[in-house]
Motif scaffolding. Sequence first.
Motif, short mmCIF file in Angstrom:
data_model
loop_
_atom_site.label_atom_id
_atom_site.label_comp_id
_atom_site.label_asym_id
_atom_site.label_seq_id
_atom_site.Cartn_x
_atom_site.Cartn_y
_atom_site.Cartn_z
N GLU A 1 0.80 -1.31 0.02
CA GLU A 1 0.05 0.02 -0.14
C GLU A 1 0.81 1.44 -0.09
OE1 GLU A 1 -3.88 1.09 2.20
OE2 GLU A 1 -2.18 1.43 3.68
N HIS A 2 0.39 2.01 -0.93
CA HIS A 2 1.22 3.42 -0.99
C HIS A 2 0.29 4.61 -1.39
CE1 HIS A 2 1.65 1.44 -5.08
NE2 HIS A 2 1.65 2.64 -5.45
N ARG A 3 0.83 5.63 -1.57
CA ARG A 3 0.20 6.81 -1.89
C ARG A 3 1.19 7.80 -3.01
NH1 ARG A 3 -0.49 8.52 3.70
NH2 ARG A 3 -2.48 7.57 3.66
N HIS A 4 0.45 8.42 -3.53
CA HIS A 4 1.41 9.52 -4.42
C HIS A 4 1.11 11.02 -4.14
CE1 HIS A 4 2.92 5.94 -6.82
NE2 HIS A 4 1.45 5.67 -6.88
N THR B 1 -6.05 -1.73 -6.54
CA THR B 1 -6.92 -1.89 -5.34
C THR B 1 -6.66 -0.61 -4.54
OG1 THR B 1 -6.45 -4.09 -5.47
CG2 THR B 1 -7.49 -3.35 -3.38
N LEU B 2 -7.82 0.10 -4.37
CA LEU B 2 -7.65 1.32 -3.68
C LEU B 2 -8.45 1.38 -2.24
CD1 LEU B 2 -9.65 2.93 -6.82
CD2 LEU B 2 -7.31 2.66 -6.21
N HIS B 3 -7.76 1.81 -1.24
CA HIS B 3 -8.17 1.75 0.08
C HIS B 3 -8.75 3.23 0.53
CE1 HIS B 3 -6.77 0.99 4.55
NE2 HIS B 3 -8.29 0.91 4.35
N ILE B 4 -9.98 3.31 0.44
CA ILE B 4 -10.41 4.57 0.66
C ILE B 4 -11.38 4.87 2.08
CG2 ILE B 4 -11.86 6.50 -0.35
CD1 ILE B 4 -11.22 5.52 -3.04
N GLY B 5 -11.24 5.29 2.90
CA GLY B 5 -11.96 5.05 4.32
C GLY B 5 -11.89 3.92 4.62
N ALA B 6 -12.93 3.10 5.27
CA ALA B 6 -12.93 1.75 5.77
C ALA B 6 -13.38 0.88 4.41
CB ALA B 6 -14.24 1.65 6.66
N MET B 7 -13.49 1.35 3.24
CA MET B 7 -13.65 0.40 2.04
C MET B 7 -12.48 0.22 1.31
SD MET B 7 -16.78 0.19 2.94
CE MET B 7 -17.22 -0.72 1.46
N VAL B 8 -12.55 -0.98 0.58
CA VAL B 8 -11.50 -1.46 -0.63
C VAL B 8 -12.15 -1.83 -1.75
CG1 VAL B 8 -9.67 -3.00 -0.90
CG2 VAL B 8 -9.83 -2.11 1.40
N THR C 1 -4.55 9.07 -2.64
CA THR C 1 -5.05 7.88 -2.28
C THR C 1 -4.41 6.64 -1.97
OG1 THR C 1 -6.94 8.65 -3.83
CG2 THR C 1 -7.07 6.41 -3.31
N ARG C 2 -4.69 5.86 -1.02
CA ARG C 2 -3.99 4.76 -0.61
C ARG C 2 -4.33 3.55 -1.68
NH1 ARG C 2 -5.68 4.07 5.36
NH2 ARG C 2 -7.55 4.76 4.50
N HIS C 3 -3.33 2.86 -2.13
CA HIS C 3 -3.65 2.00 -3.18
C HIS C 3 -2.54 0.98 -3.26
CE1 HIS C 3 -1.42 5.14 -5.47
NE2 HIS C 3 -1.24 3.93 -6.39
N ILE D 1 -2.17 -4.33 4.89
CA ILE D 1 -3.57 -4.40 4.31
C ILE D 1 -3.51 -5.10 3.14
CG2 ILE D 1 -3.97 -2.04 3.35
CD1 ILE D 1 -6.81 -2.75 4.27
N ALA D 2 -2.48 -4.61 2.27
CA ALA D 2 -2.40 -5.27 0.70
C ALA D 2 -2.33 -6.78 0.86
CB ALA D 2 -1.35 -4.67 -0.09
N GLY D 3 -1.71 -7.31 1.74
CA GLY D 3 -1.29 -8.87 1.66
C GLY D 3 -2.55 -9.53 2.21
N ARG D 4 -3.73 -8.56 2.71
CA ARG D 4 -4.71 -9.46 3.22
C ARG D 4 -5.92 -9.51 2.01
NH1 ARG D 4 -4.07 -5.96 7.59
NH2 ARG D 4 -5.90 -4.77 7.19
N PHE D 5 -5.80 -9.12 0.86
CA PHE D 5 -6.68 -9.17 0.03
C PHE D 5 -6.56 -9.75 -1.36
CE2 PHE D 5 -8.40 -5.73 2.61
CZ PHE D 5 -9.71 -5.53 2.30
N PRO D 6 -7.29 -10.23 -2.13
CA PRO D 6 -6.95 -11.32 -3.26
C PRO D 6 -6.23 -10.39 -3.99
CG PRO D 6 -9.49 -11.13 -2.85
CD PRO D 6 -8.83 -10.16 -1.80
#
Length: 181
Positions: free
Chosen positions: A96-99, A115-122, A139-141, A172-177
């Motif tokens: 997970e990173h941002r720019h 994969t975008l992590h916005i608030g509590a949603m992915v 944006t975290r992604h 978090i990125a390692g937990r998602f498909p």
Amino acid sequence: MSVLSVYHEDHPEQPLKVLTHLEDIASTLADVGVQLERWAASAPIAAGASQDEVIAAYRPQIDKLMGECGYVAVDVLSITRDHPQRAELRAKFLDEHRHAEDEVRFFVAGRGLFTLHIGAMVYAVLCEKNDLISVPAGTRHWFDMGEEPHFVAIRLFNNPEGWAAQYTGEDIAGRFPRLED
């Protein structure tokens, strides 16, 4: 076919919804400030085309976007199964990173999973040929090209230096498909 899977950050095992119609995907992403649209080439592109040939085929759309959004640089990233650094490149994008600037990608060929992590949603967005995605600055992604990558993407930048990530340090990125090959 483009696909959007929406998850709660605490439940990576089961998406809350899965969308496959471009209009539904684009509308859902627009609600969180992300742009997704389809482009068509103004000229045919041959397999193995050079960066200049790829950019020339999409020049009208690139110029329009650069003028509207102030992008100052454009390049083409092409990664295939036989790329000698494919594993290192994949790993570079998987955390997970941002720019500090927008991340704009247009898929000329192949596919990739943003994969975008916005608030509590992915939001897991499977982008395929002809998809343009614009992820707003900050944006975290993360991005997965798969173990056997195949994609050609036009990249637009606000920063002439190109891609610069600020990693969050979250796992978090390692937990998602991931992208299945």
